[in-house]
Design an enzyme around this catalytic site. Structure first.
Site, PDB file in Angstrom:
ATOM      1  N   TYR A 152     -18.630   2.081  10.812  1.00 62.28           N
ATOM      2  CA  TYR A 152     -18.110   3.137  10.984  1.00 62.28           C
ATOM      3  C   TYR A 152     -18.720   4.690  10.410  1.00 62.28           C
ATOM      4  CZ  TYR A 152     -15.428   2.101   7.057  1.00 62.28           C
ATOM      5  OH  TYR A 152     -15.354   1.815   5.677  1.00 62.28           O
ATOM      6  N   CYS A 161       7.845 -32.642  -2.468  1.00 67.54           N
ATOM      7  CA  CYS A 161       8.358 -33.857  -2.276  1.00 67.54           C
ATOM      8  C   CYS A 161       7.547 -34.947  -2.345  1.00 67.54           C
ATOM      9  CB  CYS A 161       9.372 -33.878  -1.011  1.00 67.54           C
ATOM     10  SG  CYS A 161      10.005 -35.511  -0.447  1.00 67.54           S
ATOM     11  N   LEU A 193     -10.848   8.347   0.828  1.00 68.54           N
ATOM     12  CA  LEU A 193     -10.366   9.335   1.686  1.00 68.54           C
ATOM     13  C   LEU A 193      -9.085   9.780   1.118  1.00 68.54           C
ATOM     14  CD1 LEU A 193     -11.007   7.802   5.246  1.00 68.54           C
ATOM     15  CD2 LEU A 193     -11.940   9.723   4.433  1.00 68.54           C
ATOM     16  N   ARG A 230     -18.129  -1.141  -2.586  1.00 63.76           N
ATOM     17  CA  ARG A 230     -18.073   0.253  -3.094  1.00 63.76           C
ATOM     18  C   ARG A 230     -18.202   0.163  -4.367  1.00 63.76           C
ATOM     19  NH1 ARG A 230     -13.071   3.330  -1.131  1.00 63.76           N
ATOM     20  NH2 ARG A 230     -12.229   2.246  -2.356  1.00 63.76           N
ATOM     21  N   ASP A 257      -8.004  -1.816   7.783  1.00 65.31           N
ATOM     22  CA  ASP A 257      -7.579  -2.370   6.431  1.00 65.31           C
ATOM     23  C   ASP A 257      -8.162  -3.526   6.100  1.00 65.31           C
ATOM     24  OD1 ASP A 257      -6.015  -2.325   4.376  1.00 65.31           O
ATOM     25  OD2 ASP A 257      -4.015  -3.459   5.422  1.00 65.31           O
ATOM     26  N   LYS A 282     -12.185  12.795  11.336  1.00 59.88           N
ATOM     27  CA  LYS A 282     -13.379  13.548  10.636  1.00 59.88           C
ATOM     28  C   LYS A 282     -13.990  14.684  11.518  1.00 59.88           C
ATOM     29  CE  LYS A 282     -14.911   8.743   9.707  1.00 59.88           C
ATOM     30  NZ  LYS A 282     -15.611   7.514   9.976  1.00 59.88           N
ATOM     31  N   TYR A 303       2.311   1.937  -3.412  1.00 60.16           N
ATOM     32  CA  TYR A 303       0.853   2.368  -4.127  1.00 60.16           C
ATOM     33  C   TYR A 303       0.691   3.795  -3.837  1.00 60.16           C
ATOM     34  CZ  TYR A 303      -3.581   2.856  -5.709  1.00 60.16           C
ATOM     35  OH  TYR A 303      -4.725   3.189  -6.393  1.00 60.16           O
ATOM     36  N   CYS A 344      15.724 -35.419   1.218  1.00 57.61           N
ATOM     37  CA  CYS A 344      15.650 -36.809   0.855  1.00 57.61           C
ATOM     38  C   CYS A 344      16.065 -37.069  -0.485  1.00 57.61           C
ATOM     39  CB  CYS A 344      14.204 -37.648   1.004  1.00 57.61           C
ATOM     40  SG  CYS A 344      12.945 -37.143   0.113  1.00 57.61           S
ATOM     41  N   CYS A 366       9.879 -39.364   3.330  1.00 60.89           N
ATOM     42  CA  CYS A 366      10.816 -38.468   3.523  1.00 60.89           C
ATOM     43  C   CYS A 366      10.933 -37.954   4.891  1.00 60.89           C
ATOM     44  CB  CYS A 366      10.327 -36.973   2.660  1.00 60.89           C
ATOM     45  SG  CYS A 366      11.523 -35.560   3.164  1.00 60.89           S
ATOM     46  N   LYS A 391      -1.986   7.903   7.697  1.00 59.00           N
ATOM     47  CA  LYS A 391      -1.701   6.536   7.351  1.00 59.00           C
ATOM     48  C   LYS A 391      -0.217   6.307   8.241  1.00 59.00           C
ATOM     49  CE  LYS A 391      -3.172   4.370   3.317  1.00 59.00           C
ATOM     50  NZ  LYS A 391      -2.905   3.397   2.578  1.00 59.00           N
ATOM     51  N   GLU A 402     -10.317   7.837  14.776  1.00 56.62           N
ATOM     52  CA  GLU A 402     -10.682   6.389  14.968  1.00 56.62           C
ATOM     53  C   GLU A 402      -9.841   5.631  13.916  1.00 56.62           C
ATOM     54  OE1 GLU A 402     -14.754   7.148  13.648  1.00 56.62           O
ATOM     55  OE2 GLU A 402     -14.421   5.704  12.142  1.00 56.62           O
ATOM     56  N   GLU A 456     -16.443  -1.962   7.268  1.00 59.44           N
ATOM     57  CA  GLU A 456     -15.304  -2.707   6.839  1.00 59.44           C
ATOM     58  C   GLU A 456     -15.209  -4.129   7.158  1.00 59.44           C
ATOM     59  OE1 GLU A 456     -13.631  -0.364   5.046  1.00 59.44           O
ATOM     60  OE2 GLU A 456     -11.714  -1.116   4.683  1.00 59.44           O
ATOM     61  N   ASP A 508       0.806  -1.172   0.111  1.00 57.98           N
ATOM     62  CA  ASP A 508       0.076  -0.007  -0.045  1.00 57.98           C
ATOM     63  C   ASP A 508       0.927   1.379   0.078  1.00 57.98           C
ATOM     64  OD1 ASP A 508      -1.948  -1.730   0.381  1.00 57.98           O
ATOM     65  OD2 ASP A 508      -2.823  -1.121   2.199  1.00 57.98           O
ATOM     66  N   PHE A 509       2.038   1.352   0.698  1.00 54.54           N
ATOM     67  CA  PHE A 509       2.778   2.262   0.897  1.00 54.54           C
ATOM     68  C   PHE A 509       3.516   2.656  -0.357  1.00 54.54           C
ATOM     69  CE2 PHE A 509       7.173   4.025   2.069  1.00 54.54           C
ATOM     70  CZ  PHE A 509       6.651   5.184   2.804  1.00 54.54           C
ATOM     71  N   CYS A 565      14.176 -32.705  -3.555  1.00 56.36           N
ATOM     72  CA  CYS A 565      13.703 -32.412  -1.914  1.00 56.36           C
ATOM     73  C   CYS A 565      14.981 -32.215  -1.318  1.00 56.36           C
ATOM     74  CB  CYS A 565      13.027 -33.418  -1.220  1.00 56.36           C
ATOM     75  SG  CYS A 565      13.125 -33.380   0.429  1.00 56.36           S
TER      76      CYS A 565
HETATM   77  S1  IVH Z   1     -14.862   6.969   6.798  1.00 52.77           S
HETATM   78  C1  IVH Z   1     -16.314   9.427   3.249  1.00 52.77           C
HETATM   79  N1  IVH Z   1     -13.725   5.491   8.594  1.00 52.77           N
HETATM   80  O1  IVH Z   1     -10.939   3.386   4.171  1.00 52.77           O
HETATM   81  C2  IVH Z   1     -15.480   8.358   3.399  1.00 52.77           C
HETATM   82  N2  IVH Z   1     -13.433   5.004   6.348  1.00 52.77           N
HETATM   83  O2  IVH Z   1      -9.170   5.028   2.158  1.00 52.77           O
HETATM   84  C3  IVH Z   1     -15.981   7.630   4.336  1.00 52.77           C
HETATM   85  N3  IVH Z   1     -11.932   3.103   6.022  1.00 52.77           N
HETATM   86  O3  IVH Z   1     -13.325   4.283   1.936  1.00 52.77           O
HETATM   87  C4  IVH Z   1     -14.777   6.776   5.246  1.00 52.77           C
HETATM   88  N4  IVH Z   1     -11.494   2.585   8.340  1.00 52.77           N
HETATM   89  O4  IVH Z   1     -13.310   1.868   3.059  1.00 52.77           O
HETATM   90  C5  IVH Z   1     -13.805   5.691   7.457  1.00 52.77           C
HETATM   91  N5  IVH Z   1     -12.769   4.386  10.379  1.00 52.77           N
HETATM   92  C6  IVH Z   1     -13.056   4.573   9.112  1.00 52.77           C
HETATM   93  C7  IVH Z   1     -12.407   3.682   8.287  1.00 52.77           C
HETATM   94  C8  IVH Z   1     -12.334   3.981   6.982  1.00 52.77           C
HETATM   95  C9  IVH Z   1     -11.460   2.242   6.976  1.00 52.77           C
HETATM   96  C10 IVH Z   1     -11.997   2.875   4.581  1.00 52.77           C
HETATM   97  C11 IVH Z   1     -13.016   2.989   3.793  1.00 52.77           C
HETATM   98  C12 IVH Z   1     -12.572   4.185   2.864  1.00 52.77           C
HETATM   99  C13 IVH Z   1     -11.065   3.988   2.883  1.00 52.77           C
HETATM  100  C14 IVH Z   1     -10.577   5.167   2.392  1.00 52.77           C
END
Ligand code: IVH
Length: 684
Positions: free
Chosen positions: A229, A443, A87, A140, A121, A293, A37, A428, A448, A331, A117, A177, A34-35, A425
């Protein structure tokens, strides 16, 4: 960089990111972390900002203006009532502070309240509850429209099908998630490897792959979990802030994030993120960051905030809403370290699978010293081109399993040679074989010594018949001294045999013999698991023990008998039949019996329900889905997620849908709650 150079780099990055999107979202088989990417995507977005002309000229769609699309063949597509966005990510404290500064400017106050929060993943889904009943679960997709995965999501045990208590909106979309616990990930990967299939790199990919499986009964055999969430469409509105929403989710009986902060100002946000970083390794899911948020919905909806992909007055700038400006994901940089590959060794598994392992120069990483990392299989080594002597980056993916994520080519010694996967192998020296379509070399020699050792170790292990004191070293010692050659030999050992092995051995030897003695009457499922039948993990072993109740009955089972067990597919059934068809294995079972192993069958279940598979649908008048499931299971029955010819009963409540129809079509008996209770009472 000249505009022409920018243009070609933009075109190149667009293609690369699009390829990785496809690998991650659709195939659940990413090739980069992911990093890495995120870094590619950031570079692309940066160039598009700096060179808008070149970005236009580069042509094609840009992945920075759309959310990764997970839609796949075989699913009905459903439109979200409210778009599912993504996000904006950052790894940088300064950028997080800029996020706050923008909001302060737009809202004209410093006094902003945020929630912090964990960022889970996993795989995002949207759950729709109508009049408090779960009617749909959708991935999604492209943000506007996703795949209908309702049948699969309904197999999640902790997810209520009816919201508890009031207020219950007419329609609500709840975002969450889906994830798999580490231990479940390991369990499934082990089965995967035993079956000669490529293991999944991390729990997220496995959860994504499972959610998109086309057979809900298969999905039910993997314990997916969910955490909620976010709020999508809601009519009528029931809460006015994120904090209140979390409380409401809990009151409805939905699983919520493990930690949550409501704080004022960005310094407090930063402190909360630090705290989260300290505790996140104890969460049941992988947590790759923090989501920050704005708490008040009124502020989120302020005309100056809105979404990326829209202009300030709400007009669409891009094709669709991309990400909210009121939220930001911070992240955590992955735990990574550079080290060197000293050697590549081959580990021989119980089933003969040859697994390559990188022997590393020890390096300290996230609290432990890492000396080895799995390289999975020959294809993986070839793909990454890992060589002895290479400088590599190791990462603790999902915090636990160290993996080699990249080779630092610029540091590669001039005289290095590509790794040649051994054709024999290493223990053996039998020629290795690779099944049609399999990624794993094996093997094939049943004698073995390494396979023999591992089989005995597996039989005696905690998950098997659990013989205390008979771990890896002791098994090796017994083999070395010629005291045992097979599993049944264990049952012929005496204290006198063991005494010469250790200097002061009396108590120890007596204890080990007592442990072996006790295992003669181990639970049947432990013995079945201990036999090491491919595809049979602990859960399948329990099903087999419940259904057949003795080793002899199990050995005589036909494919048809096995397929009647809910959750058993063709592959598992075939693996069991094939295992018992091998003369070597039959000899092992009779030798165990001759040595006095008499496993304990599970307590007799109420005769009416033993081995019966139930499917629950709709809402029952008094029992919750969990309660009904618990009652059925306690009586020896099984609950499955989807109706098939193998289903014994469908229990239907109010608003039962397609499952009820399917039961009628297939002629499966249908019960209501009273009928179920009668059956449970044994009076039916
Ligand atoms: S809120 C408007 N809260 O991360 C966006 N998303 O990289 C609402 N995700 O699409 C997302 N944990 O699938 C929210 N505590 C959390 C989350 C979370 C994982 C995911 C979610 C989002 C993606 C963004």
């Amino acid at each position: 960089m000249s505009p022409a150079e920018a243009q070609s780099r933009i075109a190149e990055l667009r293609a690369t990111v699009a390829r990785h999107d496809e690998l991650y979202y659709r195939r659940a088989r990413p090739e980069i972390t992911d990093f890495d990417y995120d870094r590619l995507k950031e570079e692309l977005a940066g160039l598009e900002r700096l060179f808008p002309e070149a970005a236009r000229a580069a042509g094609g769609e840009t992945p920075t203006q759309r959310v990764g699309d997970d839609r796949t063949e075989g699913f009905v597509r459903v439109k979200h009532r409210q778009a599912m966005t993504t996000l904006d990510n950052t790894y940088d404290e300064a950028e997080l502070r800029e996020f706050h500064a923008r909001l302060v400017k737009a809202l004209g106050t410093e006094e902003l309240v945020y929630t912090v929060e964990p960022k889970i993943d996993g795989v995002a889904v949207s759950l729709t509850y109508e009049q408090g009943r779960l009617v749909r679960a959708v991935t999604r997709g492209d943000g506007e429209e996703g795949d209908d995965v309702t049948a699969n999501v309904r197999t999640i045990r902790g997810l209520p099908v009816a919201l508890k208590g009031a207020p219950v909106p007419a329609v609500i979309e709840i975002r969450g998630e889906i994830y798999l616990r580490e231990e479940e990930f390991r369990r499934i990967n082990q089965l995967q490897e035993e079956a000669g299939e490529a293991p999944y790199a991390n729990p997220r990919n496995l959860a994504a792959g499972t959610l998109k499986a086309l057979d809900a009964a298969f999905v039910a055999g993997r314990r997916l979990e969910i955490v909620c969430y976010g709020l999508g469409h809601c009519d009528p509105e029931v809460v006015d802030a994120q904090t209140a929403f979390r409380r409401q989710l809990e009151a409805w009986g939905l699983p919520v994030v493990a930690a949550f902060w409501s704080v004022r100002g960005i310094d407090a946000v930063w402190a909360a993120i630090g705290e989260l970083d300290r505790i996140r390794r104890d969460f049941p899911y992988g947590t790759d960051g923090a989501v920050v948020k704005l708490d008040a919905f009124a502020q989120q909806r302020h005309p100056k905030i809105g979404y990326r992909g829209m202009t300030a007055d709400g007009r669409a700038e891009a094709a669709r809403k991309l990400s909210p400006r009121w939220a930001c994901a911070f992240k955590f940089a992955p735990d990574r370290a550079e080290t060197r590959v000293r050697d590549i060794t081959i580990q021989v598994g119980r089933t003969g699978a040859l697994t390559p392992v990188a022997e590393l120069e020890p390096v300290f990483l996230a609290g432990t010293t890492v000396k080895r990392a799995t390289l999975h299989n020959a294809d993986e080594i070839a793909r990454k081109d890992v060589r002895v002597g290479d400088a590599v980056l190791v990462e603790k993916a999902g915090e636990i399993i160290p993996a080699v994520v990249a080779v630092l080519l610029e540091k590669r010694p001039a005289d290095s040679a590509p790794y040649a996967f051994p054709r024999r192998c290493p223990v053996c020296h039998t020629a290795a074989v690779r099944g049609e379509g399999e990624v794993v070399w094996r093997c094939p020699n049943p004698h073995c010594p390494e396979k023999v050792r591992r089989r005995i170790e597996h039989f005696a292990s905690k998950g098997g018949v659990d013989i205390e004191g008979l771990g890896e070293e002791m098994v090796a010692l017994l083999l070395q001294h010629g005291l045992i050659r097979t599993i049944p030999d264990l049952y012929r050992l005496t204290v006198a045999d063991l005494l010469p092995l250790k200097k002061s051995g009396e108590v120890w030897a007596a204890n080990l013999i007592a442990g072996i003695e006790a295992s003669r009457t181990a639970d049947l499922w432990r013995v079945v698991f201990g036999l090491g039948i491919p595809q049979v993990g602990a859960a399948a072993a329990k099903d087999l023990a419940r259904t057949f109740r003795s080793l002899d009955a199990l050995a005589a089972a036909t494919t048809a008998d096995l397929l009647r067990i809910g959750g058993f597919g063709e592959k598992t059934a075939a693996a069991v039949v094939a295992w018992f068809a091998e003369p070597e294995n039959r000899t092992l079972v009779s030798a165990l019996q001759a040595a006095g192993v008499t496993p304990t069958a599970p307590a007799a279940a109420s005769s009416a329900l033993a081995g019966k598979t139930f499917v629950l649908t709709g809402t029952l008048p008094t029992l919750s889905r969990e309660e009904a499931t618990a009652k059925i299971e306690a009586a020896g029955g099984k609950v499955s997620g989807s109706v098939s010819k193998k289903t014994h009963y469908v229990v239907a409540g109010e608003e039962a849908g397609s499952k009820l129809e399917k039961a009628r079509t297939l002629g499966v008996p249908i019960l209501d709650e009273a009928g179920l209770l009668a059956l449970l009472a044994g009076s039916s």
